[in-house]
Design a protein around this motif. Structure first.
Motif, short mmCIF file in Angstrom:
data_model
loop_
_atom_site.label_atom_id
_atom_site.label_comp_id
_atom_site.label_asym_id
_atom_site.label_seq_id
_atom_site.Cartn_x
_atom_site.Cartn_y
_atom_site.Cartn_z
N GLY A 190 7.27 4.93 17.01
CA GLY A 190 7.76 5.41 15.73
C GLY A 190 8.87 4.56 15.14
O GLY A 190 9.04 4.53 13.92
N PHE A 191 9.59 3.84 15.98
CA PHE A 191 10.67 2.99 15.50
C PHE A 191 10.16 1.66 14.95
O PHE A 191 10.92 0.91 14.33
N PHE A 192 8.88 1.34 15.19
CA PHE A 192 8.35 0.02 14.78
C PHE A 192 7.14 0.12 13.86
O PHE A 192 6.65 -0.91 13.40
N LEU A 193 6.65 1.33 13.61
CA LEU A 193 5.41 1.45 12.86
C LEU A 193 5.54 0.99 11.42
O LEU A 193 4.58 0.50 10.83
N ASP A 194 6.73 1.14 10.84
CA ASP A 194 6.91 0.66 9.47
C ASP A 194 6.72 -0.85 9.38
O ASP A 194 6.25 -1.36 8.37
N ASP A 195 7.10 -1.57 10.45
CA ASP A 195 6.87 -3.01 10.47
C ASP A 195 5.37 -3.33 10.41
O ASP A 195 4.94 -4.23 9.69
N VAL A 196 4.58 -2.58 11.20
CA VAL A 196 3.13 -2.78 11.20
C VAL A 196 2.54 -2.43 9.83
O VAL A 196 1.73 -3.18 9.28
N ALA A 197 2.95 -1.29 9.28
CA ALA A 197 2.42 -0.86 7.99
C ALA A 197 2.77 -1.85 6.89
O ALA A 197 1.95 -2.15 6.01
N GLU A 198 3.99 -2.38 6.95
CA GLU A 198 4.40 -3.35 5.92
C GLU A 198 3.56 -4.61 5.98
O GLU A 198 3.16 -5.14 4.94
N VAL A 199 3.25 -5.08 7.19
CA VAL A 199 2.40 -6.27 7.33
C VAL A 199 1.02 -6.01 6.75
O VAL A 199 0.48 -6.83 5.99
N ILE A 200 0.43 -4.86 7.08
CA ILE A 200 -0.92 -4.53 6.60
C ILE A 200 -0.93 -4.40 5.09
O ILE A 200 -1.84 -4.92 4.41
N GLU A 201 0.06 -3.72 4.54
CA GLU A 201 0.08 -3.50 3.09
C GLU A 201 0.26 -4.81 2.33
O GLU A 201 -0.41 -5.04 1.30
N LYS A 202 1.12 -5.68 2.81
CA LYS A 202 1.33 -6.96 2.14
C LYS A 202 0.11 -7.86 2.24
O LYS A 202 -0.24 -8.57 1.29
N ARG A 203 -0.55 -7.84 3.39
CA ARG A 203 -1.68 -8.75 3.62
C ARG A 203 -2.97 -8.24 2.97
O ARG A 203 -3.70 -9.01 2.35
N ASP A 204 -3.24 -6.92 3.13
CA ASP A 204 -4.53 -6.39 2.69
C ASP A 204 -4.50 -5.69 1.34
O ASP A 204 -5.55 -5.49 0.73
N TYR A 205 -3.30 -5.30 0.89
CA TYR A 205 -3.20 -4.59 -0.38
C TYR A 205 -2.06 -5.18 -1.23
O TYR A 205 -1.14 -4.46 -1.62
N PRO A 206 -2.12 -6.46 -1.52
CA PRO A 206 -0.99 -7.11 -2.21
C PRO A 206 -0.78 -6.61 -3.63
O PRO A 206 0.34 -6.71 -4.16
N ALA A 207 -1.82 -6.07 -4.27
CA ALA A 207 -1.68 -5.61 -5.65
C ALA A 207 -1.11 -4.20 -5.75
O ALA A 207 -0.70 -3.78 -6.84
N ASP A 208 -1.05 -3.47 -4.64
CA ASP A 208 -0.53 -2.11 -4.66
C ASP A 208 0.99 -2.10 -4.57
O ASP A 208 1.60 -3.03 -4.02
N PRO A 209 1.63 -1.03 -5.09
CA PRO A 209 3.08 -0.91 -4.93
C PRO A 209 3.43 -0.86 -3.44
O PRO A 209 2.73 -0.20 -2.66
N PRO A 210 4.49 -1.55 -3.03
CA PRO A 210 4.86 -1.55 -1.61
C PRO A 210 5.35 -0.17 -1.16
O PRO A 210 5.94 0.58 -1.93
N GLY A 211 5.10 0.13 0.11
CA GLY A 211 5.56 1.39 0.66
C GLY A 211 7.05 1.35 0.97
O GLY A 211 7.66 0.28 1.03
N THR A 212 7.63 2.54 1.15
CA THR A 212 9.05 2.66 1.46
C THR A 212 9.21 3.33 2.83
O THR A 212 8.66 4.42 3.06
N ALA A 213 9.94 2.67 3.71
CA ALA A 213 10.17 3.23 5.05
C ALA A 213 11.07 4.46 4.97
O ALA A 213 11.97 4.52 4.12
N LEU A 214 10.83 5.42 5.86
CA LEU A 214 11.70 6.58 5.93
C LEU A 214 13.09 6.17 6.43
O LEU A 214 13.20 5.27 7.27
#
Length: 241
Positions: free
Chosen positions: A96-120
């Motif tokens: 849980g302390f590192f999942l935002d890092d994984v999600a950020e990588v996936i969102e930037k790489r696979d969904y670059p046109a979408d608004p970026p997510g915000t970590a809790l």
């Protein structure tokens, strides 16, 4: 949709961008499991074993001394079973302390046109992880009560972990783009889809050694699933990054 999300998540496990996070989660999970093992073992030695010796063994006839050995084997198996049942909550909390890092990588790489997510924020993230830890432990204790009912124990393991892990990781992915209330509403709206995806996570969890990568697999799966569901059903508002 679910199988495609799972395929992409599996590929992400071996991507160079997530390798560092993988080693962090793996190392800390193994360390936590070692600590849990010794904690369970010392608790048994300090409390349960003296009670067995005082309450049961003095009444055994001399010829039944071999039962001490049997008790020892049963205790070892019980400790191992306890470790297996705690694997799900331990891995989820550590990762849980590192999942935002994984999600950020996936969102930037696979969904670059979408608004970026915000970590809790750290506080709510820790509180949520601890709450989830308690829920998963209670759920697995319930599954343990069904252990000796043939056919039911395996089903209980998959259903309990499928539901709880599916809910936890999907809401994690959703809350990067939605308020907590919106994330829960969106998950409830697609509860059957999330449960099926959670069953895939539970199946992954059931594979020895491989299951140490469960949080990373689950996070990637739910990020892709949340993106797919959001495109198919955009009527629940998204928080803009």
């Amino acid at each position: 949709m679910i199988l495609d999300a799972a395929r992409r998540s599996l590929a992400n496990l071996f991507a160079p961008e997530t390798r560092g996070v993988f080693w962090k989660v793996l190392g800390l999970t193994v360390l936590a499991l070692i600590v849990v093992w010794f904690g369970l073992r010392e608790s048994f030695v300090a409390f349960v074993w003296p009670w067995l010796q005082g309450a049961v063994m003095p009444d055994l006839p001399q010829w039944a001394g071999w039962l001490t050995f049997v008790f020892g084997i049963a205790a070892s198996l019980g400790l191992a079973l306890g470790l297996v049942l705690l694997l799900a909550p331990v891995t989820a909390v550590i990762a849980g302390f590192f999942l935002d890092d994984v999600a950020e990588v996936i969102e930037k790489r696979d969904y670059p046109a979408d608004p970026p997510g915000t970590a809790l924020p750290l506080g709510p993230a820790i509180a949520g992880s601890l709450k989830f830890l308690g829920i998963v432990i209670l759920g697995n204790l319930f599954a343990l009560l069904l252990l000796f009912i043939p056919g039911v124990n395996l089903v209980a393991f998959f259903l309990v972990n499928g539901y709880l892990l599916g809910r936890e990781f999907f809401e994690f992915a959703a809350m990067r783009h939605r308020t907590p209330a919106e994330a829960r509403l969106f998950r409830a709206k697609h509860a059957s889809t999330v449960l099926i995806a959670g069953l895939l996570v539970a199946a992954f969890l059931a594979i020895p050694v491989v299951n140490l990568m469960t949080p990373l697999f689950a996070a990637g799966l739910m990020v892709h699933l949340h993106k797919a569901l959001s495109r198919r059903d955009p009527d629940v508002s998204l928080r803009q990054g």
